[in-house]
Design a protein around this motif. Structure first.
Motif, PDB file in Angstrom:
ATOM      1  N   UNK A   1      10.166 -23.557  23.152  1.00  0.00           N
ATOM      2  CA  UNK A   1      10.528 -25.358  22.885  1.00  0.00           C
ATOM      3  C   UNK A   1      12.413 -25.619  23.400  1.00  0.00           C
ATOM      4  N   UNK A   2      12.463 -26.106  24.053  1.00  0.00           N
ATOM      5  CA  UNK A   2      13.851 -26.098  24.615  1.00  0.00           C
ATOM      6  C   UNK A   2      14.793 -27.488  23.696  1.00  0.00           C
ATOM      7  N   UNK A   3      16.073 -27.201  24.039  1.00  0.00           N
ATOM      8  CA  UNK A   3      16.783 -28.224  22.881  1.00  0.00           C
ATOM      9  C   UNK A   3      17.650 -28.391  23.920  1.00  0.00           C
ATOM     10  N   UNK A   4      18.872 -29.545  23.663  1.00  0.00           N
ATOM     11  CA  UNK A   4      19.943 -30.079  24.626  1.00  0.00           C
ATOM     12  C   UNK A   4      20.958 -29.436  23.648  1.00  0.00           C
ATOM     13  N   UNK A   5      20.858 -29.932  22.380  1.00  0.00           N
ATOM     14  CA  UNK A   5      21.825 -29.904  21.208  1.00  0.00           C
ATOM     15  C   UNK A   5      21.328 -29.625  20.422  1.00  0.00           C
ATOM     16  N   UNK A   6      22.614 -29.151  19.306  1.00  0.00           N
ATOM     17  CA  UNK A   6      22.294 -28.316  18.190  1.00  0.00           C
ATOM     18  C   UNK A   6      23.256 -28.892  17.284  1.00  0.00           C
TER      19      UNK A   6
END
Length: 256
Positions: A171-176
């Motif tokens: 699962x990919x994210x570009x901000x946390x």
């Protein structure tokens, strides 16, 4: 200082209450900013805004003299407010990850509401009866994952366990974004650095002035009240005390 009457009190969990008020200066606050709340006869304390808009609110866990006294307050009682102060969260990314432990979900709520794109929320608490804003999150357009220390709801263990499961599932994210116990946030930072995900986290430190003068909230050359409370991962990774040490009300350095 501006004095306002409490307009509404909501009991969220056995140890959490949300206090609503109406302060013009707070209507346009940034998610993640904090205010100094004066409780008559007790003290002034920093609190993050959990509701921002025409009506504002702070969500308070009863765990010390000041917060326990505030839990005794009712609609119509007066509180004093200074602020909002500090640096809030930035709105960026199309696939956002929000990680919250305990009361840490409070300052993230306005950010989640204002954000667009895909939103994944990982919410943790010691037990199911202490899960904060679960109902509100389920009514929002988010993918919600729950973790409890005792396994009474969702995953048994820590929120960081769920992050590893997401990574394994590619699962990919570009901000946390993260807020909660600092040891938890340190692990979230390590996860984000390992997976090249930009991150912002809200730090909590003992504060007196709230404007960067007294130095009570200093951490490795930064003042949490002025330079934070929200810090980017590029800064957090260089702060040696992050997740390890803090200062108590006497200024003594103590282990987290």
């Amino acid at each position: 200082m501006r004095v306002h009457a409490i307009e509404k009190v909501v009991e969220n969990t056995p140890i959490h209450k949300t206090f609503y008020f109406n302060d013009r200066e707070c209507r346009n606050a940034e998610p993640g900013q904090f205010i100094m709340v004066w409780i008559p006869g007790v003290d002034e304390m920093p609190m993050s805004l959990s509701v921002i808009g025409e009506q504002q609110a702070v969500t308070v866990e009863a765990k010390g003299e000041g917060t326990k006294k505030m839990h005794e307050m009712k609609e119509g009682d007066k509180i004093g407010i200074r602020g909002p102060y500090g640096k809030g969260f930035s709105l960026s990314g199309e696939k956002k990850l929000f990680v919250a432990g305990g009361t840490g979900i409070a300052p993230l709520m306005p950010l989640i509401e204002m954000s667009d794109g895909e939103k994944t929320v990982v919410l943790g608490a010691r037990s199911s009866h202490l899960l904060l804003f679960e109902k509100e999150l389920k009514s929002m357009d988010v993918e919600l994952h729950i973790s409890t220390d005792d396994g009474s709801r969702g995953h048994k263990g820590f929120v960081t366990d769920l992050l590893e499961e997401m990574a394994d599932a590619d699962k990919k994210f570009d901000m946390a974004y993260a807020c909660g116990p600092e040891i938890m946030m340190r692990k979230v930072l390590d996860f984000c650095l390992e997976n090249s995900i930009p991150m912002e986290a809200s730090l909590e430190r003992y504060m007196k002035c709230g404007i960067g003068i007294c130095g009570s909230c200093a951490i490795d050359g930064y003042h949490v009240c002025r330079d934070g409370p929200v810090f980017e991962s590029s800064i957090l990774s260089k702060i040696e005390d992050f997740g390890r040490w803090k200062r108590d009300e006497t200024g003594k350095k103590v282990e987290i």
